[in-house]
Motif scaffolding. Structure first.
Motif, short mmCIF file in Angstrom:
data_model
loop_
_atom_site.label_atom_id
_atom_site.label_comp_id
_atom_site.label_asym_id
_atom_site.label_seq_id
_atom_site.Cartn_x
_atom_site.Cartn_y
_atom_site.Cartn_z
N GLN A 77 0.82 -1.21 0.00
CA GLN A 77 0.00 0.00 0.00
C GLN A 77 0.86 1.26 0.00
O GLN A 77 2.00 1.26 0.48
CB GLN A 77 -0.92 0.01 1.22
N LEU A 78 0.26 2.32 -0.52
CA LEU A 78 0.82 3.67 -0.44
C LEU A 78 -0.14 4.52 0.39
O LEU A 78 -1.35 4.35 0.30
CB LEU A 78 0.98 4.29 -1.83
N SER A 130 -18.80 10.30 -1.27
CA SER A 130 -18.09 11.54 -0.95
C SER A 130 -17.62 11.59 0.49
O SER A 130 -16.69 12.32 0.81
CB SER A 130 -18.99 12.74 -1.25
N ASP A 131 -18.24 10.83 1.39
CA ASP A 131 -17.87 10.90 2.80
C ASP A 131 -16.78 9.89 3.18
O ASP A 131 -16.44 9.77 4.34
CB ASP A 131 -19.09 10.64 3.68
N LEU A 132 -16.25 9.19 2.18
CA LEU A 132 -15.24 8.18 2.49
C LEU A 132 -13.89 8.84 2.79
O LEU A 132 -13.43 9.70 2.05
CB LEU A 132 -15.08 7.21 1.32
N GLY A 133 -13.27 8.41 3.86
CA GLY A 133 -11.90 8.79 4.12
C GLY A 133 -11.04 7.57 3.90
O GLY A 133 -11.33 6.74 3.06
N GLY A 134 -10.00 7.44 4.69
CA GLY A 134 -9.19 6.23 4.57
C GLY A 134 -7.73 6.51 4.75
O GLY A 134 -7.25 7.63 4.58
N LEU A 135 -7.00 5.46 5.09
CA LEU A 135 -5.56 5.52 5.29
C LEU A 135 -4.82 5.12 4.03
O LEU A 135 -3.76 5.67 3.72
CB LEU A 135 -5.16 4.61 6.44
N HIS A 136 -5.36 4.16 3.30
CA HIS A 136 -4.77 3.67 2.05
C HIS A 136 -5.89 2.96 1.29
O HIS A 136 -7.05 2.93 1.74
CB HIS A 136 -3.59 2.73 2.32
N CYS A 137 -5.57 2.38 0.16
CA CYS A 137 -6.61 1.82 -0.70
C CYS A 137 -7.29 0.62 -0.06
O CYS A 137 -8.51 0.43 -0.26
CB CYS A 137 -6.00 1.42 -2.05
N LEU A 138 -6.57 -0.20 0.67
CA LEU A 138 -7.20 -1.34 1.35
C LEU A 138 -8.20 -0.85 2.38
O LEU A 138 -9.31 -1.41 2.50
CB LEU A 138 -6.14 -2.20 2.01
N ASP A 139 -7.87 0.20 3.11
CA ASP A 139 -8.78 0.76 4.10
C ASP A 139 -10.01 1.37 3.41
O ASP A 139 -11.14 1.22 3.89
CB ASP A 139 -8.05 1.81 4.93
N VAL A 140 -9.81 2.05 2.28
CA VAL A 140 -10.92 2.62 1.55
C VAL A 140 -11.86 1.53 1.05
O VAL A 140 -13.09 1.64 1.15
CB VAL A 140 -10.41 3.48 0.37
N PHE A 141 -11.29 0.46 0.51
CA PHE A 141 -12.11 -0.65 0.01
C PHE A 141 -12.90 -1.29 1.14
O PHE A 141 -14.08 -1.61 0.98
CB PHE A 141 -11.20 -1.68 -0.65
N ARG A 142 -12.27 -1.46 2.28
CA ARG A 142 -12.97 -2.03 3.44
C ARG A 142 -14.11 -1.13 3.89
O ARG A 142 -15.21 -1.60 4.20
CB ARG A 142 -11.98 -2.26 4.57
N ARG A 143 -13.87 0.17 3.91
CA ARG A 143 -14.93 1.12 4.30
C ARG A 143 -16.09 1.07 3.32
O ARG A 143 -17.26 1.19 3.73
CB ARG A 143 -14.36 2.54 4.37
N SER A 144 -15.79 0.90 2.04
CA SER A 144 -16.87 0.84 1.05
C SER A 144 -17.70 -0.43 1.24
O SER A 144 -18.91 -0.41 0.98
CB SER A 144 -16.28 0.87 -0.36
N LEU A 145 -17.08 -1.52 1.68
CA LEU A 145 -17.83 -2.75 1.93
C LEU A 145 -18.79 -2.59 3.10
O LEU A 145 -19.87 -3.17 3.11
CB LEU A 145 -16.86 -3.91 2.23
#
Length: 533
Positions: A243-244, A306-321
Motif C-alpha cells: 500500500q501507499l 463523498s464521505d469516504l476517508g481512509g488511510l490507504h486503498c485497502l482501508d478505503v475498500f474495506r470502508r466501502s464494503l
C-alpha cells in the motif's frame, strides 16, 4: 645516559618478574616466547596491575610516561563494549517508545503467525508498491511500465518531474511514519519510489474510470488495458504490505489536476478500480460509474462515496464494503465474572453451530436480497444471509482485510466477525451445497469441498473478542432457538414424516385410521356400560 640505563634495567627486571610468575603459575614455558617477541608494553601493564592489586591507593613509583600525571585515569579500566551496546539498545528503545511514535502507523507487515501456510496471499507476485517489496528481482519487470506511466503523466500534463519530487520531499517524513519498522531506502530512493509507484497507481485508477485510450495508451497495451494481467494487478494492489498512503496519492493527483489540496477523488477512483474484487455479484451500477466519471471532469454531482476517508486503498475498500447502512451494535452476550477488560480467547470463537446441526433444530436458511453481504438477519427460525460470490481472488482479499483488522488498533473487526461466522456455519461440502441450493453462496471454484476448505483455513490463527462481534446478538438468538427442545422435535418429525408427498399422505391416512379406531373403541365401551333400552 643514566635515564636510558635505568629504563633498560627496569625492562630486564620486569621481564624477569614475568618469567618468574609464569613458572610459578604452572603455565608452559613456551607460552611466554622468547625475549625478542615479548611485548615490553604488555609486561609493563601487567606489572602495574600487580602493584594496583597490592597498593590500590598508591600511584606508580616509577613513572614511565611523564605526561601521565593523572593517577585516577591510569587506574580506571575502559568501559566494556557489551555495556556500551546495551546502552545503545536502550536509547533506541526510548526513541521507539516515545509518545506518539505509533500514531501514524497504518501500513503493516503481516504477522508471521498469520502468513504461515499461505504466504502468496500476502506477498505480491506481479507488481510492488511501497518500500516493503521494492526492488525484488521477480517484480522488477513491472518497473519499465511504471516509468512509461510516469512519462505519460508528464507529457499529458506538460509538467516537470521536479514538481513531483519536491512535493514528495515535503511528505517524506510523514510517509515513512506510516510504515512499520525501519525503511532502509535513502531519502532520494524513497521519494523516487513515492513518485513512480504513485503515478502508476493513479494511471490505473483513472484508466479504469474513463478508459486507458482516453489517457493516450494503445488499445493493445500489455499493462494499461483491461486484460487478464489486470486481475493479477488487482490482487497485488489490495494487499496490506503493498500500500501507499492515501495522502500521497491525493497530493500526486492534485498536482496533475492543478488542485494540490484536493481530497476524496482517489478514494472514489479506487472503489471503481477494485469493484471486480467485491464479494458480491452486485457490481456498481451505470449511474454510479457515471458519477465517478463526472467527478473526474470537475462537475458538482452528488456522489454516494463523498464521505469516504481512509488511510490507504485497502482501508478505503474495506470502508466501502461496510458503508451501506447501519450495523448492529456489538453486545456482550457471554456472562462476565468481572468488569475487567477481556482478552481475546482462541477457545471462544464458536459463534453458532454448522448448517447441518442447525437444520436438525428446525432452523431454515434463505437468501436475503441486499448488496450488503455482511448484513445477516434471524427471525422466527429463519436465518437470512445475503448472497456471497467467491472467486479465486476472494481468499487473498479476506486474508488481507483480516490482517489489517488484526494489526490496526483503531479498526473494528466486522470483516473478521463475518468470516468467523461463516466458518462456523460451514464445516463440510454438504453445508456449502445446502447454502448454494438456496442461492446464498455462489462460487467459481472447482467444487463445494474447496469452498469449505477455504473458509476453514481463513481464520486458523485469528483471535478476536467474541463479545466485540456485531453478530453476537444474532448468534445468541440462533443458539437460544437451537437449544429449545420442541424445535428439534418438530424438525425431526417434519424431516422423517413430511419429507415427500407420499409420506404426508401416509401420515394423514394413519391419523384418520387411528381416530376411527379410537371412535369405534369408545362407542363399543359406551354401549357395553349403557345398553340401549
Amino acid at each position: 645516559m643514566v635515564a636510558v640505563f635505568n629504563k633498560e634495567l627496569l625492562s630486564w627486571y620486569l621481564i624477569t618478574l614475568k618469567l618468574r610468575e609464569t613458572v610459578e603459575s604452572g603455565l608452559p614455558r613456551s607460552s611466554t616466547g622468547t625475549n625478542k617477541s615479548l611485548d615490553l608494553a604488555q609486561v609493563h601493564e601487567h606489572h602495574l596491575q600487580k602493584q594496583q592489586q597490592h597498593q590500590p591507593s598508591d600511584c606508580l613509583q616509577v613513572p614511565i610516561n611523564a605526561d601521565d600525571g593523572n593517577c585516577q585515569e591510569a587506574n580506571t579500566p575502559p568501559e566494556s563494549e557489551w555495556i556500551i551496546s546495551i546502552k545503545e539498545k536502550l536509547e533506541q528503545a526510548r526513541q521507539d517508545d516515545a509518545a506518539g511514535s505509533w500514531e501514524r502507523l497504518s501500513i503493516y507487515r503481516v504477522p508471521h503467525y498469520l502468513r504461515e501456510g499461505d504466504i502468496k496471499s500476502y506477498v505480491p507476485q506481479f507488481v510492488s508498491l511501497g518500500p516493503y517489496h521494492h526492488g525484488k528481482k521477480r517484480l522488477r519487470q513491472m518497473d519499465q511500465h511504471k516509468w512509461r506511466s510516469l512519462h505519460r503523466v508528464l507529457k499529458r500534463t506538460n509538467q516537470e518531474i521536479q514538481v513531483y519530487l519536491d512535493s514528495m520531499k515535503e511528505l517524506e517524513e510523514r510517509a515513512r511514519a506510516c510504515y512499520e519498522g525501519t525503511i532502509t531506502l535513502s531519502s532520494n530512493e524513497f521519494v523516487e519510489m513515492l513518485v513512480l509507484d504513485g503515478c502508476f497507481v493513479l494511471e490505473l485508477f483513472q484508466g479504469a474510470a474513463v478508459g486507458f485510450q482516453h489517457l493516450g495508451y494503445a488499445r493493445n497495451d500489455p499493462v494499461f488495458a483491461m486484460r487478464g494481467s489486470m486481475h493479477a494487478i488487482h490482487r497485488d494492489m489490495i494487499m496490506l504490505e503493498n500500500q501507499l498512503p492515501l495522502f500521497v496519492l491525493d497530493r500526486l493527483l492534485g498536482i496533475q489536476l492543478g488542485e494540490p489540496d484536493q481530497k476524496g477523488k482517489v478514494a472514489k477512483l479506487s472503489i471503481r478500480f477494485f469493484d471486480p474484487l467485491m464479494p458480491t455479484d452486485e457490481p456498481l451500477t451505470k449511474s454510479d460509474m457515471n458519477r465517478l466519471g463526472s467527478s473526474m471532469r470537475h462537475t458538482d454531482t452528488f456522489d454516494p462515496f463523498s464521505d469516504l476517508g481512509g488511510l490507504h486503498c485497502l482501508d478505503v475498500f474495506r470502508r466501502s464494503l461496510l458503508s451501506s447502512g447501519p450495523k448492529p451494535v456489538p453486545r456482550n452476550w457471554l456472562k462476565k465474572r468481572s468488569n475487567a477488560i477481556r482478552v481475546a480467547d482462541k477457545r471462544r470463537q464458536q459463534l453458532i453451530h454448522c448448517v447441518s446441526e442447525l437444520r436438525e433444530a428446525g432452523i431454515k436458511f434463505r437468501k436475503r436480497k441486499t448488496d450488503r453481504f455482511w448484513d445477516i438477519k434471524f427471525k422466527n427460525g429463519i436465518l437470512r444471509i445475503p448472497r456471497l460470490l467467491i472467486h479465486d481472488g476472494t481468499k487473498s482479499l479476506f486474508l488481507n482485510l483480516i490482517a489489517f483488522e488484526q494489526c490496526h488498533i483503531d479498526c473494528s473487526n466486522d470483516i473478521t466477525s463475518y468470516v468467523i461466522f461463516m466458518d462456523n456455519l460451514i464445516n463440510s461440502h454438504e453445508d456449502v451445497a445446502y447454502l448454494h441450493y438456496f442461492g446464498i453462496i455462489e462460487h467459481w471454484l472447482g467444487s463445494d469441498a474447496e469452498v469449505a476448505d477455504l473458509f476453514n483455513r481463513l481464520c486458523q490463527e485469528v483471535v478476536f473478542d467474541i463479545n466485540d462481534s456485531y453478530l453476537s446478538q444474532l448468534s445468541e438468538d440462533v443458539n437460544r432457538y437451537y437449544n429449545h427442545k420442541w424445535n428439534a422435535w418438530r424438525a425431526a418429525l417434519k424431516h422423517r414424516y413430511f419429507n415427500n408427498p407420499w409420506a404426508i399422505v401416509s401420515f394423514f391416512a394413519a391419523c384418520i385410521l387411528l381416530v376411527l379406531t379410537f371412535a369405534q373403541t369408545l362407542y363399543g365401551v359406551y354401549g357395553y356400560y349403557r345398553p340401549s333400552s
